[in-house]
Design an enzyme around this catalytic site. Structure first.
Site, PDB file in Angstrom:
ATOM      1  N   LYS A  72       0.814  -1.227   0.000  1.00  0.00           N
ATOM      2  CA  LYS A  72       0.000   0.000   0.000  1.00  0.00           C
ATOM      3  C   LYS A  72       0.850   1.282   0.000  1.00  0.00           C
ATOM      4  CE  LYS A  72      -4.039  -2.066   2.246  1.00  0.00           C
ATOM      5  NZ  LYS A  72      -4.959  -2.018   3.387  1.00  0.00           N
ATOM      6  N   ASP A 108     -10.058   2.352   2.855  1.00  0.00           N
ATOM      7  CA  ASP A 108     -10.218   1.829   4.222  1.00  0.00           C
ATOM      8  C   ASP A 108     -10.783   2.919   5.133  1.00  0.00           C
ATOM      9  OD1 ASP A 108      -9.349  -0.728   3.733  1.00  0.00           O
ATOM     10  OD2 ASP A 108      -7.295  -0.377   4.393  1.00  0.00           O
TER      11      ASP A 108
HETATM   12  P1  NAP Z   1      -0.181  -4.086  10.382  1.00  0.00           P
HETATM   13  O1  NAP Z   1       0.110  -2.784   9.749  1.00  0.00           O
HETATM   14  O2  NAP Z   1       0.777  -5.209  10.216  1.00  0.00           O
HETATM   15  O3  NAP Z   1      -0.366  -3.817  11.975  1.00  0.00           O
HETATM   16  C1  NAP Z   1      -0.564  -4.897  12.856  1.00  0.00           C
HETATM   17  C2  NAP Z   1      -0.908  -4.381  14.245  1.00  0.00           C
HETATM   18  O4  NAP Z   1      -1.151  -5.501  15.099  1.00  0.00           O
HETATM   19  C3  NAP Z   1       0.224  -3.590  14.910  1.00  0.00           C
HETATM   20  O5  NAP Z   1      -0.323  -2.618  15.757  1.00  0.00           O
HETATM   21  C4  NAP Z   1       0.925  -4.689  15.698  1.00  0.00           C
HETATM   22  O6  NAP Z   1       1.655  -4.212  16.805  1.00  0.00           O
HETATM   23  C5  NAP Z   1      -0.256  -5.469  16.219  1.00  0.00           C
HETATM   24  N1  NAP Z   1       0.099  -6.833  16.586  1.00  0.00           N
HETATM   25  C6  NAP Z   1       0.490  -7.831  15.761  1.00  0.00           C
HETATM   26  N2  NAP Z   1       0.743  -8.951  16.479  1.00  0.00           N
HETATM   27  C7  NAP Z   1       0.521  -8.633  17.776  1.00  0.00           C
HETATM   28  C8  NAP Z   1       0.616  -9.355  18.997  1.00  0.00           C
HETATM   29  N3  NAP Z   1       1.015 -10.644  19.035  1.00  0.00           N
HETATM   30  N4  NAP Z   1       0.298  -8.736  20.152  1.00  0.00           N
HETATM   31  C9  NAP Z   1      -0.099  -7.443  20.137  1.00  0.00           C
HETATM   32  N5  NAP Z   1      -0.201  -6.691  19.010  1.00  0.00           N
HETATM   33  C10 NAP Z   1       0.105  -7.281  17.845  1.00  0.00           C
HETATM   34  O7  NAP Z   1      -1.590  -4.662   9.933  1.00  0.00           O
HETATM   35  P2  NAP Z   1      -2.876  -3.821   9.467  1.00  0.00           P
HETATM   36  O8  NAP Z   1      -2.868  -3.705   7.998  1.00  0.00           O
HETATM   37  O9  NAP Z   1      -2.955  -2.593  10.307  1.00  0.00           O
HETATM   38  O10 NAP Z   1      -4.046  -4.836   9.854  1.00  0.00           O
HETATM   39  C11 NAP Z   1      -4.441  -5.028  11.201  1.00  0.00           C
HETATM   40  C12 NAP Z   1      -5.706  -5.870  11.250  1.00  0.00           C
HETATM   41  O11 NAP Z   1      -6.790  -5.152  10.641  1.00  0.00           O
HETATM   42  C13 NAP Z   1      -5.584  -7.184  10.472  1.00  0.00           C
HETATM   43  O12 NAP Z   1      -6.235  -8.181  11.200  1.00  0.00           O
HETATM   44  C14 NAP Z   1      -6.327  -6.935   9.185  1.00  0.00           C
HETATM   45  O13 NAP Z   1      -6.903  -8.103   8.656  1.00  0.00           O
HETATM   46  C15 NAP Z   1      -7.417  -5.982   9.680  1.00  0.00           C
HETATM   47  N6  NAP Z   1      -7.928  -5.118   8.606  1.00  0.00           N
HETATM   48  C16 NAP Z   1      -9.257  -5.237   8.307  1.00  0.00           C
HETATM   49  C17 NAP Z   1      -9.801  -4.448   7.319  1.00  0.00           C
HETATM   50  C18 NAP Z   1     -11.257  -4.586   7.015  1.00  0.00           C
HETATM   51  O14 NAP Z   1     -11.707  -4.103   5.959  1.00  0.00           O
HETATM   52  N7  NAP Z   1     -12.049  -5.178   7.897  1.00  0.00           N
HETATM   53  C19 NAP Z   1      -9.006  -3.530   6.607  1.00  0.00           C
HETATM   54  C20 NAP Z   1      -7.649  -3.436   6.934  1.00  0.00           C
HETATM   55  C21 NAP Z   1      -7.116  -4.253   7.948  1.00  0.00           C
HETATM   56  P3  NAP Z   1       3.205  -3.780  16.622  1.00  0.00           P
HETATM   57  O15 NAP Z   1       3.188  -2.376  16.083  1.00  0.00           O
HETATM   58  O16 NAP Z   1       3.742  -3.879  17.998  1.00  0.00           O
HETATM   59  O17 NAP Z   1       3.842  -4.759  15.664  1.00  0.00           O
END
Ligand code: NAP
Length: 283
Positions: A72, A108
């Protein structure tokens, strides 16, 4: 999709790595079919090196597309023009051609805004929001909440420096953004909304992003992770505590609907998209 793919068919593609589990082809092709549009939506796994040329060629050939992890930010750099949401979040998940230029948006933000409105029955204006996570989805959420004049956002993230970067990026407007090290520092004040923007819940065996028994008073909760039949383990746990909670299905649907509007310049057939989402297995 019309009955046959023809020379005139527009190709809309999802670019990312991986893409094989994406629900977007089912949702978007259902919408294309419902409106009898001459198009097809496909998923193309591509590398970061290939992304800029592929994205631009697809748009310039009369198509467009979506971009997902991990591209992205690269897509943000690859487009000529960006919407306000894309500029604010530094990420592009939707691209298309307009007046000879390749445009990028981050739908988003619109998807999150619509999901909040569906859950709360109002916007987040004037509200206090507890945000778990500080990645890409959290960035879209903070921009959406700040744009709709939430009063305060409290961010808790495993990596605190990432939460601080997020607060610094958006912390100059009307919305106060605070970062706390852990739930112990959140305090007992009530929240209008808590959002799980971490990836906790994607994998079986993940801990809950927030234990409802240890949570402050919360009016409603939104899990951005989506699950089968609108449920995740956290949705079930929060609901069992009497907190109205939704999963990420509505956000997924609405970001796709917003993207559909960019490519086709018509209102998306939400019912057909929703039905396609209901019918498909979620692994
Ligand atoms: P990302 O940029 O990789 O961010 C992941 C986040 O999760 C970070 O804050 C990370 O913390 C945290 N995290 C990961 N593993 C963890 C753990 N074991 N314990 C605590 N925190 C943890 O991912 P993203 O793109 O933001 O996506 C995040 C979620 O939103 C995903 O599940 C994705 O599927 C969902 N999402 C849904 C939609 C929708 O349309 N519904 C759209 C976009 C995303 P750190 O910073 O410490 O690594």
């Amino acid at each position: 999709m019309t009955d046959a793919v023809a020379a005139s068919t527009r190709v809309i593609a999802l670019l990312g790595d991986p893409v094989s589990h994406s629900l977007s082809p089912r949702i978007q092709n259902a919408a294309i079919r419902a409106l009898c549009l001459d198009g097809v939506y496909v998923a193309l796994r591509c590398s970061g090196d290939d992304l800029p040329a592929l994205l631009r060629a697809l748009a310039r050939a009369g198509g467009g597309g979506n971009v997902t992890v991990p591209h992205k930010e690269a897509a943000f750099r690859a487009v000529d023009r960006r919407t306000t949401a894309a500029e604010a979040t530094g990420a592009v998940n939707t691209f298309w051609l307009a007046d000879g230029e390749v445009w990028g948006d981050n739908t988003d933000v619109e998807g999150f805004t619509a999901a909040v409105r569906t859950l709360l029955g109002r916007s987040a204006a004037g509200g206090r929001v507890l945000l778990l996570g500080a990645g890409g989805a959290a960035r879209a959420a903070v921009h959406a909440l700040a744009s709709h004049a939430a009063t305060q956002i409290v961010i808790v993230n495993r990596t605190q420096v990432r939460a601080r970067e997020l607060a610094d990026r958006f912390g100059r407007g009307r919305t106060r953004i605070d970062v706390v090290a852990s739930m112990d520092e959140v305090g007992a004040g009530a929240f209008d909304l808590v959002v799980n923007a971490t990836s906790l819940g994607l994998h079986a065996g993940d801990p809950l992003p927030l234990d409802p028994a240890a949570a402050p008073p919360i009016e409603a909760a939104l899990d951005l992770v989506y699950g089968r039949a609108g449920e995740t383990r956290w949705v079930r746990a929060m609901t069992a505590h009497g907190i109205p909670t939704a999963d990420g299905t509505e956000m997924l649907l609405r970001q796709g609907a917003a993207a559909f509007r960019r490519w086709w310049s018509v209102d998306p057939p939400l019912d057909a998209m929703r039905a396609a989402l209901r019918e498909m297995p979620v692994s």
